[in-house]
Design a protein around this motif. Sequence first.
Motif, PDB file in Angstrom:
ATOM      1  N   GLU A  49      26.704  46.323 -63.424  1.00  0.00           N
ATOM      2  CA  GLU A  49      27.499  46.337 -63.851  1.00  0.00           C
ATOM      3  C   GLU A  49      29.278  46.918 -63.285  1.00  0.00           C
ATOM      4  O   GLU A  49      30.588  45.545 -63.142  1.00  0.00           O
ATOM      5  CB  GLU A  49      27.889  45.954 -65.584  1.00  0.00           C
ATOM      6  CG  GLU A  49      28.999  45.845 -66.660  1.00  0.00           C
ATOM      7  CD  GLU A  49      29.220  44.197 -66.275  1.00  0.00           C
ATOM      8  OE1 GLU A  49      29.998  43.952 -66.608  1.00  0.00           O
ATOM      9  OE2 GLU A  49      27.733  43.414 -66.039  1.00  0.00           O
ATOM     10  N   HIS A  50      29.348  48.082 -63.272  1.00  0.00           N
ATOM     11  CA  HIS A  50      30.218  48.952 -62.540  1.00  0.00           C
ATOM     12  C   HIS A  50      31.192  47.672 -61.427  1.00  0.00           C
ATOM     13  O   HIS A  50      31.817  47.711 -60.742  1.00  0.00           O
ATOM     14  CB  HIS A  50      30.143  49.919 -62.609  1.00  0.00           C
ATOM     15  CG  HIS A  50      31.139  51.294 -61.364  1.00  0.00           C
ATOM     16  ND1 HIS A  50      32.103  51.558 -62.784  1.00  0.00           N
ATOM     17  CD2 HIS A  50      31.180  51.744 -60.692  1.00  0.00           C
ATOM     18  CE1 HIS A  50      32.923  51.858 -61.530  1.00  0.00           C
ATOM     19  NE2 HIS A  50      32.774  52.140 -60.847  1.00  0.00           N
ATOM     20  N   ILE A  51      29.953  48.429 -60.455  1.00  0.00           N
ATOM     21  CA  ILE A  51      29.974  47.375 -59.017  1.00  0.00           C
ATOM     22  C   ILE A  51      30.427  45.936 -59.209  1.00  0.00           C
ATOM     23  O   ILE A  51      31.524  45.972 -58.524  1.00  0.00           O
ATOM     24  CB  ILE A  51      28.673  47.206 -58.458  1.00  0.00           C
ATOM     25  CG1 ILE A  51      28.284  48.950 -57.831  1.00  0.00           C
ATOM     26  CG2 ILE A  51      28.707  46.246 -56.657  1.00  0.00           C
ATOM     27  CD1 ILE A  51      26.916  48.505 -57.100  1.00  0.00           C
ATOM     28  N   ARG A  52      29.913  44.959 -59.997  1.00  0.00           N
ATOM     29  CA  ARG A  52      30.193  43.683 -60.196  1.00  0.00           C
ATOM     30  C   ARG A  52      32.311  44.262 -60.593  1.00  0.00           C
ATOM     31  O   ARG A  52      33.301  43.116 -60.404  1.00  0.00           O
ATOM     32  CB  ARG A  52      29.232  42.704 -61.048  1.00  0.00           C
ATOM     33  CG  ARG A  52      28.121  42.091 -60.515  1.00  0.00           C
ATOM     34  CD  ARG A  52      28.140  41.747 -61.857  1.00  0.00           C
ATOM     35  NE  ARG A  52      27.346  41.929 -62.940  1.00  0.00           N
ATOM     36  CZ  ARG A  52      26.502  42.713 -63.140  1.00  0.00           C
ATOM     37  NH1 ARG A  52      25.313  42.733 -62.241  1.00  0.00           N
ATOM     38  NH2 ARG A  52      25.653  43.169 -64.745  1.00  0.00           N
ATOM     39  N   ASN A  53      32.198  44.299 -61.554  1.00  0.00           N
ATOM     40  CA  ASN A  53      33.533  44.672 -62.035  1.00  0.00           C
ATOM     41  C   ASN A  53      34.687  45.124 -60.836  1.00  0.00           C
ATOM     42  O   ASN A  53      35.710  44.244 -60.969  1.00  0.00           O
ATOM     43  CB  ASN A  53      33.370  45.779 -63.342  1.00  0.00           C
ATOM     44  CG  ASN A  53      33.264  45.275 -64.560  1.00  0.00           C
ATOM     45  OD1 ASN A  53      32.971  43.775 -64.688  1.00  0.00           O
ATOM     46  ND2 ASN A  53      32.568  45.651 -65.649  1.00  0.00           N
ATOM     47  N   ASN A  54      34.278  45.994 -60.252  1.00  0.00           N
ATOM     48  CA  ASN A  54      34.764  46.597 -58.852  1.00  0.00           C
ATOM     49  C   ASN A  54      35.286  45.558 -57.936  1.00  0.00           C
ATOM     50  O   ASN A  54      36.159  45.233 -57.222  1.00  0.00           O
ATOM     51  CB  ASN A  54      34.919  47.514 -58.443  1.00  0.00           C
ATOM     52  CG  ASN A  54      34.764  49.076 -59.224  1.00  0.00           C
ATOM     53  OD1 ASN A  54      36.259  48.986 -60.611  1.00  0.00           O
ATOM     54  ND2 ASN A  54      33.958  49.898 -59.217  1.00  0.00           N
ATOM     55  N   ALA A  55      34.519  44.888 -57.552  1.00  0.00           N
ATOM     56  CA  ALA A  55      34.114  44.180 -56.490  1.00  0.00           C
ATOM     57  C   ALA A  55      34.687  42.453 -57.118  1.00  0.00           C
ATOM     58  O   ALA A  55      35.590  41.952 -55.738  1.00  0.00           O
ATOM     59  CB  ALA A  55      32.890  42.712 -56.364  1.00  0.00           C
ATOM     60  N   GLN A  56      35.208  42.426 -58.127  1.00  0.00           N
ATOM     61  CA  GLN A  56      36.234  41.086 -58.863  1.00  0.00           C
ATOM     62  C   GLN A  56      37.837  41.837 -58.643  1.00  0.00           C
ATOM     63  O   GLN A  56      38.478  41.232 -58.015  1.00  0.00           O
ATOM     64  CB  GLN A  56      35.936  40.915 -59.854  1.00  0.00           C
ATOM     65  CG  GLN A  56      34.785  40.316 -60.586  1.00  0.00           C
ATOM     66  CD  GLN A  56      34.546  39.728 -62.140  1.00  0.00           C
ATOM     67  OE1 GLN A  56      35.067  41.004 -62.786  1.00  0.00           O
ATOM     68  NE2 GLN A  56      33.240  39.637 -62.631  1.00  0.00           N
ATOM     69  N   SER A  57      37.858  42.869 -58.193  1.00  0.00           N
ATOM     70  CA  SER A  57      39.297  44.009 -58.381  1.00  0.00           C
ATOM     71  C   SER A  57      40.019  43.150 -56.914  1.00  0.00           C
ATOM     72  O   SER A  57      40.403  43.570 -55.944  1.00  0.00           O
ATOM     73  CB  SER A  57      39.432  44.974 -58.596  1.00  0.00           C
ATOM     74  OG  SER A  57      39.242  45.388 -58.096  1.00  0.00           O
TER      75      SER A  57
END
Length: 81
Positions: free
Chosen positions: A59-67
């Motif tokens: 989830e953390h990786i997905r959130n950071n990838a979106q930015s």
Amino acid sequence: MSNMNNSGDRAEDSAEERFVDIEIKLAHQEDTVEQLNQAVYQQGRRIDQLEAMVSQLAEHIRNNAQSGPNLGAGGEKPPHY
């Protein structure tokens, strides 16, 4: 006649010894099974913890990838771009 009686006593003693040996082995097996159950339970709990951790990391990786992977801390591209 006393010879037969001694033979019968030895057979009973032998059977009694075998029975005691079986009981001892059974007690050890029960202890081993309990230890294995505890190990499986602890491993299951650890697996649950690790799965939760992997889920959080994903989830953390997905959130950071979106930015955006090339954006700096302030949302700007680093100077070398």
